[in-house]
Design a protein around this motif. Structure first.
Motif, PDB file in Angstrom:
ATOM      1  N   ALA A  45      42.749  37.791  49.332  1.00 19.86           N
ATOM      2  CA  ALA A  45      41.797  37.791  48.219  1.00 19.86           C
ATOM      3  C   ALA A  45      41.725  39.160  47.556  1.00 19.86           C
ATOM      4  O   ALA A  45      41.740  39.283  46.326  1.00 19.86           O
ATOM      5  N   VAL A  46      41.656  40.220  48.374  1.00 21.08           N
ATOM      6  CA  VAL A  46      41.575  41.573  47.818  1.00 21.08           C
ATOM      7  C   VAL A  46      42.840  41.930  47.060  1.00 21.08           C
ATOM      8  O   VAL A  46      42.792  42.505  45.963  1.00 21.08           O
ATOM      9  N   LEU A  47      44.002  41.603  47.620  1.00 24.62           N
ATOM     10  CA  LEU A  47      45.254  41.917  46.947  1.00 24.62           C
ATOM     11  C   LEU A  47      45.373  41.190  45.612  1.00 24.62           C
ATOM     12  O   LEU A  47      45.817  41.769  44.607  1.00 24.62           O
ATOM     13  N   ARG A 221      34.014  44.912  52.006  1.00 20.51           N
ATOM     14  CA  ARG A 221      33.054  44.593  50.945  1.00 20.51           C
ATOM     15  C   ARG A 221      33.750  44.253  49.633  1.00 20.51           C
ATOM     16  O   ARG A 221      33.189  43.537  48.803  1.00 20.51           O
ATOM     17  N   ARG A 222      34.945  44.766  49.425  1.00 24.29           N
ATOM     18  CA  ARG A 222      35.751  44.281  48.294  1.00 24.29           C
ATOM     19  C   ARG A 222      36.009  42.784  48.458  1.00 24.29           C
ATOM     20  O   ARG A 222      35.900  42.009  47.497  1.00 24.29           O
ATOM     21  N   THR A 223      36.368  42.396  49.692  1.00 25.85           N
ATOM     22  CA  THR A 223      36.634  40.985  49.958  1.00 25.85           C
ATOM     23  C   THR A 223      35.396  40.148  49.702  1.00 25.85           C
ATOM     24  O   THR A 223      35.449  39.120  49.009  1.00 25.85           O
ATOM     25  N   SER A 224      34.264  40.564  50.263  1.00 21.45           N
ATOM     26  CA  SER A 224      33.017  39.817  50.079  1.00 21.45           C
ATOM     27  C   SER A 224      32.639  39.732  48.607  1.00 21.45           C
ATOM     28  O   SER A 224      32.211  38.680  48.131  1.00 21.45           O
ATOM     29  N   SER A 226      34.659  39.869  46.007  1.00 24.83           N
ATOM     30  CA  SER A 226      35.587  38.993  45.280  1.00 24.83           C
ATOM     31  C   SER A 226      35.266  37.521  45.504  1.00 24.83           C
ATOM     32  O   SER A 226      35.587  36.673  44.672  1.00 24.83           O
ATOM     33  N   LEU A 227      34.605  37.207  46.637  1.00 25.41           N
ATOM     34  CA  LEU A 227      34.240  35.823  46.958  1.00 25.41           C
ATOM     35  C   LEU A 227      32.760  35.540  46.680  1.00 25.41           C
ATOM     36  O   LEU A 227      32.262  34.471  47.030  1.00 25.41           O
ATOM     37  N   ASN A 228      32.065  36.507  46.055  1.00 25.48           N
ATOM     38  CA  ASN A 228      30.627  36.402  45.792  1.00 25.48           C
ATOM     39  C   ASN A 228      29.843  36.180  47.087  1.00 25.48           C
ATOM     40  O   ASN A 228      28.902  35.384  47.146  1.00 25.48           O
ATOM     41  N   LEU A 229      30.217  36.923  48.135  1.00 31.21           N
ATOM     42  CA  LEU A 229      29.560  36.783  49.431  1.00 31.21           C
ATOM     43  C   LEU A 229      29.021  38.119  49.938  1.00 31.21           C
ATOM     44  O   LEU A 229      28.830  38.311  51.138  1.00 31.21           O
ATOM     45  N   LEU A 230      28.763  39.055  49.025  1.00 30.98           N
ATOM     46  CA  LEU A 230      28.267  40.362  49.444  1.00 30.98           C
ATOM     47  C   LEU A 230      26.812  40.229  49.896  1.00 30.98           C
ATOM     48  O   LEU A 230      25.956  39.782  49.125  1.00 30.98           O
ATOM     49  N   GLY A 231      26.542  40.633  51.140  1.00 30.33           N
ATOM     50  CA  GLY A 231      25.213  40.435  51.702  1.00 30.33           C
ATOM     51  C   GLY A 231      24.440  41.698  51.983  1.00 30.33           C
ATOM     52  O   GLY A 231      23.324  41.632  52.501  1.00 30.33           O
TER      53      GLY A 231
END
Length: 441
Positions: A45-47, A221-224, A226-231
Motif C-alpha cells: 500500500a505504501v509503495l 503510519r503512512r500505511t494506516s 493510506s488506508l484511512n486507518l490512522l488511530g
C-alpha cells in the motif's frame, strides 16, 4: 554423542528439510496466517501511494506551499520539569520557515505551559516571555498532566489551527508548513507528525528504537493513513483544528490523551491524516531497563483507551457505526494484544509439541521476520528519501530479538496486568489526583 541441546537443533533442522509443504504451513501457521499478510499488504500500500505521488509530483514529493500562504496558528508547548529542554524547543520553533520574513512571526502565537514543575521551568517560561520569544506563559500550581496543561493553553488560543508539541522535541525547519498543509481540506480535524530518534548512536537500545520508529511510525503510519486507518496523532507533535477539538470537549484527562483525542475526533466524523514530511526529533531511552519502563506505561493505554473506552466502536449495531473506526480499534488490539499473547502461546505450543526441536522452528520464524524487517527498512529508506537508513541493516537481527521476542512479552504482560489490576491508574508518571478521577469516571 552430541549434547542434548545441539541434538535438538539438528533434529529441528532435519525436520524442516523433510516436512511437506502442508506440514510446514501447520508449524509456521502463526507467521503465515497473521504476520505475513499484515506486513506485505502494508508495504504494498505504501509503495503504491508513494509511486503514484512521485509520478505526479516528481522525486521531491509534496510541497507545503508558500510560507506566506500559511494560515495563522498557535503552538502549545507543555512540559513538566523541562527547564533545560524548553529553550532548545523554542529555538527550533522560531526557526520554522513559516515564521521567517517580515510578517512571519505575526502569523503565530506561541504558548508555553509549566505543568506544576518543581524545577525552574516556570522561571524559564517567564524569562522567555519577557524576551518576546513566547506570547503567553502559563503555569499550573500543581501537576495536572498533559491534558490539563493543553486545555489551559486552549483557553488562551487566538487561532483556529493548533500545534501541540512536547517541550523536549525539536523540528526540521519546514515541519510546521507540512503539518498545516492538510488543513486545506475542511474535513481534516487532526494531523500527525513524523518522529525520528535524535540519539540513535547512543547505544544498541537506541539503534533498536531508530529502526522501530522508522518502521512503526514513519512507514506504519503512512500505511494506516493510506488506508484511512490512522488511530493516533502523537502527543509529541500533533496539529488540530480548534473547532474540531471544541466540538468533542477538548482533551480528556486520560492516561493516553493523544490516542483518546484522536479517537474522539474520528468517532465524531473528522478525518485524521499523517504528514510524513513533518519531522520532529526526540531523545529515546538509552538502556533496556528504561525502555521497558517506558513501554509498560505506553502499552497500558492499549487497554485503557482501545479496550475499555473505544471497543464499542466495533459494535455493528451502534447507530453511528463506521467500518473504518471499527477497523482502527481492531487493528490496534490485534497488533498490540493478539499478536503478542498469540506469539507466546504459539511458542508454548511448539515447545509442548516438538520439545527442543521447537527452537529450530522458532529460529526459522525469526529469520523470516528478519527478512520482512529488512524489506520494510529498505522501503522506508526509499519512500522517505533517507539512504542513510541502510546503515541500520546490521542491527536488524538485534531489532528482531527485541521487537518480536522481548517487547512482545512486555506488551502481553502490560495488557494483562492493566486489564486485571488497572495498573495505569497508579503509575507515578500520571498525577494521582488525575488518575483517580479517570479511574472513577
Amino acid at each position: 554423542m552430541l549434547p542434548r541441546d545441539m541434538s535438538g537443533w539438528l533434529d529441528g533442522y532435519y525436520l524442516l528439510q523433510e516436512l511437506a509443504r502442508a506440514d510446514l504451513f501447520e508449524l509456521l501457521f502463526f507467521l503465515v496466517a497473521f504476520e505475513l499478510p499484515r506486513y506485505l499488504l502494508g508495504v504494498a500500500a505504501v509503495l503504491m501511494v508513494t509511486l503514484r505521488l512521485r509520478l505526479r509530483l516528481g522525486r521531491r514529493g509534496s510541497n507545503p506551499g508558500n510560507p506566506a500562504d500559511c494560515p495563522e496558528f498557535t503552538v502549545i508547548v507543555a512540559g513538566h520539569k523541562e527547564a533545560r529542554a524548553l529553550p532548545k524547543c523554542l529555538d527550533s520553533i522560531l526557526e520554522q520557515t513559516v515564521l521567517q520574513g517580515p510578517d512571519g512571526r505575526s502569523h503565530a502565537q506561541i504558548i508555553a505551559v509549566d505543568d506544576g514543575s518543581t524545577d525552574r521551568t516556570a522561571a524559564v517560561i517567564a524569562e522567555l516571555q519577557h524576551r518576546g520569544r513566547i506570547d503567553v506563559g502559563l503555569s499550573l500550581p500543581v501537576r495536572g498532566g498533559k491534558s490539563a496543561a493543553a486545555n489551559l493553553a486552549l483557553s488562551r488560543c487566538r487561532h483556529e489551527f493548533i500545534l501541540v508539541v512536547d517541550a523536549d522535541t525539536t523540528f526540521n525547519r519546514d515541519a510546521f508548513a507540512h503539518m498545516l498543509a492538510p488543513f486545506r481540506d475542511p474535513a481534516v480535524g487532526a494531523v500527525g507528525g513524523n518522529l525520528f530518534v535524535r540519539n540513535p548512536r547512543a547505544s544498541l537500545v537506541t539503534a533498536f528504537q531508530d529502526i522501530e520508529y522508522r518502521i512503526s511510525i514513519s512507514l506504519g503510519r503512512r500505511t494506516s493513513d493510506s488506508l484511512n486507518l490512522l488511530g493516533i496523532v502523537s502527543g509529541a507533535f500533533g496539529a488540530f483544528r480548534r473547532s474540531a477539538l471544541a466540538s468533542v470537549g477538548d482533551f480528556d484527562m486520560e492516561v493516553g490523551e493523544d490516542a483518546d483525542a484522536t479517537m474522539k475526533l474520528r468517532s465524531a466524523g473528522w478525518r485524521i491524516t499523517f504528514a510524513p514530511k513533518a519531522w520532529a526529533g526526540t531523545d529515546v531511552p538509552e538502556t533496556l531497563t528504561n525502555l521497558v519502563r517506558q513501554r509498560l506505561r505506553w502499552d497500558r493505554s492499549t487497554v485503557t483507551i482501545w479496550a475499555r473506552k473505544y471497543a464499542g466502536l466495533m459494535n455493528p449495531f451502534r447507530a453511528n457505526f463506521r467500518l473504518a473506526d471499527a477497523m482502527v480499534v481492531w487493528d490496534v488490539l490485534f497488533a498490540q494484544v493478539f499478536l503478542s499473547v498469540g506469539f507466546i502461546l504459539y511458542f508454548g505450543w511448539l515447545l509442548w509439541s516438538l520439545g527442543a526441536m521447537a527452537v529450530a522452528i522458532t529460529g526459522a520464524t525469526l529469520i523470516i521476520y528478519l527478512v520482512l524487517a529488512s524489506l520494510m527498512l529498505l522501503v522506508q529508506s526509499y519512500v522517505d528519501d533517507q539512504p542513510e537508513a541502510v546503515r541500520l541493516l546490521p542491527y536488524v537481527p538485534y531489532y528482531i530479538l527485541l521487537n518480536f521476542v522481548v517487547m512482545r512479552f512486555v506488551r502481553a504482560y502490560s495488557a494483562i496486568n492493566e486489564w486485571v489490576f488497572k495498573k495505569s491508574y497508579r503509575d507515578t508518571y500520571v498525577p494521582r489526583h488525575v488518575s483517580r478521577e479517570v479511574e472513577n469516571y
